[in-house]
Design a protein around this motif. Structure first.
Motif, short mmCIF file in Angstrom:
data_model
loop_
_atom_site.label_atom_id
_atom_site.label_comp_id
_atom_site.label_asym_id
_atom_site.label_seq_id
_atom_site.Cartn_x
_atom_site.Cartn_y
_atom_site.Cartn_z
N LEU A 14 0.83 -1.21 0.00
CA LEU A 14 0.00 0.00 0.00
C LEU A 14 0.86 1.26 0.00
CD1 LEU A 14 -2.81 -1.09 2.49
CD2 LEU A 14 -2.97 -0.89 -0.01
N SER A 15 1.97 1.21 0.72
CA SER A 15 2.90 2.34 0.75
C SER A 15 3.44 2.62 -0.65
CB SER A 15 4.04 2.05 1.72
OG SER A 15 4.93 3.13 1.78
N ASN A 18 0.68 4.03 -2.79
CA ASN A 18 0.40 5.41 -2.39
C ASN A 18 1.37 6.39 -3.05
OD1 ASN A 18 -1.13 7.30 -0.76
ND2 ASN A 18 0.70 7.49 0.51
N LYS A 19 2.57 5.93 -3.38
CA LYS A 19 3.55 6.79 -4.05
C LYS A 19 3.19 7.01 -5.52
CE LYS A 19 7.18 5.28 -0.97
NZ LYS A 19 8.23 4.28 -0.78
N THR A 21 -0.18 6.78 -6.81
CA THR A 21 -1.54 7.25 -7.05
C THR A 21 -2.14 7.76 -5.74
OG1 THR A 21 -3.69 6.69 -8.03
CG2 THR A 21 -2.66 5.01 -6.64
N TYR A 22 -3.25 8.46 -5.83
CA TYR A 22 -3.96 8.87 -4.63
C TYR A 22 -4.58 7.63 -4.00
CZ TYR A 22 -7.32 10.91 -1.47
OH TYR A 22 -8.02 11.23 -0.35
N LEU A 23 -4.38 7.46 -2.71
CA LEU A 23 -4.87 6.27 -2.03
C LEU A 23 -5.49 6.64 -0.69
CD1 LEU A 23 -4.98 3.12 -1.95
CD2 LEU A 23 -2.77 3.21 -0.77
N THR A 24 -6.65 6.10 -0.44
CA THR A 24 -7.31 6.18 0.85
C THR A 24 -7.74 4.78 1.23
OG1 THR A 24 -8.12 8.44 0.52
CG2 THR A 24 -9.28 7.11 2.15
N ARG A 59 2.99 5.69 6.87
CA ARG A 59 3.33 5.51 5.46
C ARG A 59 2.69 6.59 4.58
NH1 ARG A 59 3.58 0.73 8.07
NH2 ARG A 59 4.98 -0.88 7.27
N ILE A 61 -0.49 7.32 4.28
CA ILE A 61 -1.74 6.86 3.66
C ILE A 61 -2.94 7.42 4.41
CG2 ILE A 61 -3.13 4.83 3.06
CD1 ILE A 61 -0.42 3.27 2.89
N ASN A 62 -3.87 8.01 3.65
CA ASN A 62 -5.10 8.53 4.25
C ASN A 62 -5.98 7.39 4.74
OD1 ASN A 62 -4.56 11.27 3.68
ND2 ASN A 62 -5.32 11.01 1.60
#
Length: 186
Positions: A14-15, A18-19, A21-24, A59, A61-62
């Protein structure tokens, strides 16, 4: 997702994502009371949920927390306490849902054999109002109601009129001069 699904390998993935693309990540807390979490078979504790939020935030991440009002044996004060707990974690967003019972679920079997109190529309609106008062004003509200399948819903039937419910929540907030964060200590 559930917080117990976030091992180091998944967190690293996920980290990396997240680099790029936008990730929640939406995490289902449902309640901040371990007795409730055990009763509804969540397979995690309040502290494990908190650890997952911390690990995601480390990390960058939202996180959006998901809570459910009206869970069996929970009081209004407990539901408000859950909102305060979400506050303490500095999540980025929240989805607030009302418990509903659908045919074919374990909860439906429990409810049919030993009915428990289901919040009325008025009670739900009042709880949401109190939760918004204590919720940090920087937490984005993603949802204030659930969307049950009308063909499977046992109760509460008033959830089927989603826009009416949202209008009633808005009216209640306006009539009582309630706004998000007015009692927040964050």
């Amino acid at each position: 997702t559930r917080c117990d699904c976030l091992n180091e390998e998944i967190l690293d993935y996920l980290s990396d994502l997240n680099k790029r693309t936008y990730l929640t990540i939406e995490l289902g807390l449902q309640s901040s009371f371990d007795t409730t979490l055990e009763y509804i078979n969540r397979h995690h504790t309040k502290d494990e949920f908190g650890d997952a939020v911390i690990n995601l935030h480390k990390r960058g991440i939202n996180v959006v927390a998901h809570i459910i009002n009206g869970l069996p044996n929970e009081t209004k004060d407990m539901m408000i306490e859950t909102a305060k707990y979400v506050n303490s974690l500095n999540v980025d967003g929240i989805k607030i849902h009302m418990l509903y019972i659908e045919e074919g679920t374990k909860l439906a079997s429990i409810y049919k054999s030993s009915p428990f109190h289901i919040l009325t529309k008025k009670e739900y609106i009042e709880v949401v109002g109190e939760q918004l008062k204590v919720l940090n004003k920087n937490i984005v509200i993603h949802r204030l109601t659930s969307g049950p399948d009308k063909n499977k819903l046992i109760t509460p039937i008033w959830l089927l009129k989603k826009f009416s419910l949202l209008n009633d929540i808005d009216k209640y907030l306006c009539e009582n001069n309630i706004y998000q964060g007015e009692k927040s200590t964050e």
